[in-house]
Design a protein around this motif. Structure first.
Motif, short mmCIF file in Angstrom:
data_model
loop_
_atom_site.label_atom_id
_atom_site.label_comp_id
_atom_site.label_asym_id
_atom_site.label_seq_id
_atom_site.Cartn_x
_atom_site.Cartn_y
_atom_site.Cartn_z
N ASP A 1 0.95 -1.12 0.09
CA ASP A 1 -0.22 0.03 -0.04
C ASP A 1 0.84 1.33 -0.04
N LYS A 2 1.86 1.20 0.85
CA LYS A 2 2.84 2.47 0.97
C LYS A 2 3.56 2.75 -0.49
N LEU A 3 4.28 1.65 -0.73
CA LEU A 3 4.89 1.60 -2.30
C LEU A 3 4.07 2.03 -3.18
N TYR A 4 2.90 1.17 -3.23
CA TYR A 4 2.01 1.57 -4.37
C TYR A 4 1.50 3.06 -4.60
N ARG A 5 1.20 3.61 -3.29
CA ARG A 5 0.82 5.05 -3.25
C ARG A 5 1.95 6.13 -3.71
N MET A 6 3.10 5.51 -3.38
CA MET A 6 4.34 6.60 -3.55
C MET A 6 4.77 6.26 -5.12
N CYS A 7 4.70 5.04 -5.56
CA CYS A 7 4.90 4.76 -7.07
C CYS A 7 3.68 5.59 -8.01
N VAL B 1 3.77 7.50 -11.61
CA VAL B 1 3.36 7.28 -13.05
C VAL B 1 1.81 7.24 -13.40
N LYS B 2 1.19 7.27 -12.18
CA LYS B 2 -0.32 7.73 -12.38
C LYS B 2 -1.03 6.61 -13.33
N ASN B 3 -0.69 5.26 -13.34
CA ASN B 3 -1.21 4.26 -14.09
C ASN B 3 -0.88 2.96 -13.51
N ASN B 4 -1.93 2.32 -13.17
CA ASN B 4 -1.89 0.93 -12.52
C ASN B 4 -0.78 -0.03 -13.52
N ALA B 5 -1.11 -0.24 -14.60
CA ALA B 5 -0.05 -1.05 -15.47
C ALA B 5 1.43 -0.69 -15.27
N VAL C 1 2.43 1.08 -12.57
CA VAL C 1 2.90 0.49 -11.27
C VAL C 1 3.43 -0.77 -11.31
N GLU C 2 2.68 -1.40 -11.84
CA GLU C 2 2.92 -2.99 -11.88
C GLU C 2 4.27 -3.23 -12.66
N ASP C 3 4.75 -2.47 -13.60
CA ASP C 3 5.77 -2.74 -14.13
C ASP C 3 7.05 -2.30 -13.27
N VAL C 4 6.67 -1.21 -12.63
CA VAL C 4 7.88 -0.65 -11.73
C VAL C 4 7.90 -1.65 -10.73
N PHE C 5 6.80 -2.22 -10.00
CA PHE C 5 6.97 -2.91 -8.99
C PHE C 5 7.85 -4.18 -9.60
N HIS C 6 7.46 -4.77 -10.76
CA HIS C 6 8.25 -5.98 -11.33
C HIS C 6 9.69 -5.67 -11.41
N ASN C 7 9.98 -4.43 -12.12
CA ASN C 7 11.30 -4.05 -12.37
C ASN C 7 12.23 -3.93 -11.06
#
Length: 175
Positions: A31-37, A41-45, A47-53
């Motif tokens: 949750d914390k990392l998602y909000r920051m990310c 980037v303002k886009n769920n897809a 955010v997923e790419d950033v999390f993966h990378n």
């Protein structure tokens, strides 16, 4: 003390190739990392790419981590670098703010004020905007921001002060 033990266990597990523990840590902090990310980037897809990378980079570079206590800040630093990389690749700068749906009459005024703030932040250069996001959207102290970005505390204070001044000038009132 419990947190330090947990972080130590996570780092040791990662270094041994046991990635499940790290993925559980990511899940606990999503949750914390998602909000920051998402604020970058303002886009769920995206955010997923950033999390993966970020996860891949953490796993690939865990041996380079110098201090177990710095693990979370190290992961956040990698994540922010991935956000910046994604934005550079897409050549767009975005910032987000969740707008809650409510039946109150004041909601429209609050939303308009938030949009003014978001639009104001879009006009500020990246280095100053980043300080404002980390401080006021993500809740990090100036010292933590300095550690995350690996820059002197004085630089953080200066960029934060100048960024807020720019925002006040753009909004035409006290921010």
């Amino acid at each position: 003390m419990e947190v330090k033990k947990d972080i130590s266990f996570i780092v040791k597990s990662l270094k041994k190739g046991k990635y499940e523990v790290f993925l559980e840590w990511l899940d606990l902090n999503k949750d914390k990392l998602y909000r920051m990310c998402f604020s970058y980037v303002k886009n769920n897809a995206d955010v997923e790419d950033v999390f993966h990378n970020t996860a891949i980079k953490v796993i690939e570079n865990i041996q380079k981590l110098k201090s177990e206590e710095a693990f979370e800040k190290w992961v956040i630093s990698i994540m922010l670098n991935e956000c910046r990389k994604l934005l550079r690749e897409k050549k767009k700068v975005l910032i987000s703010e969740e707008i809650e749906v409510s039946s109150e009459i004041n909601v429209l005024a609050e939303q308009e004020e938030r949009m003014d703030l978001i639009n104001g932040l879009k006009k500020i250069d990246e280095k100053h905007k980043e300080m404002i996001i980390l401080k006021y959207y993500s809740g990090y102290s100036q010292k933590e921001i300095a550690e995350i970005l690996d820059i002197p505390l004085g630089t953080v204070k200066t960029k934060l002060f100048r960024g807020l001044k720019m925002l006040r000038d753009i909004l035409g009132r006290e921010a």
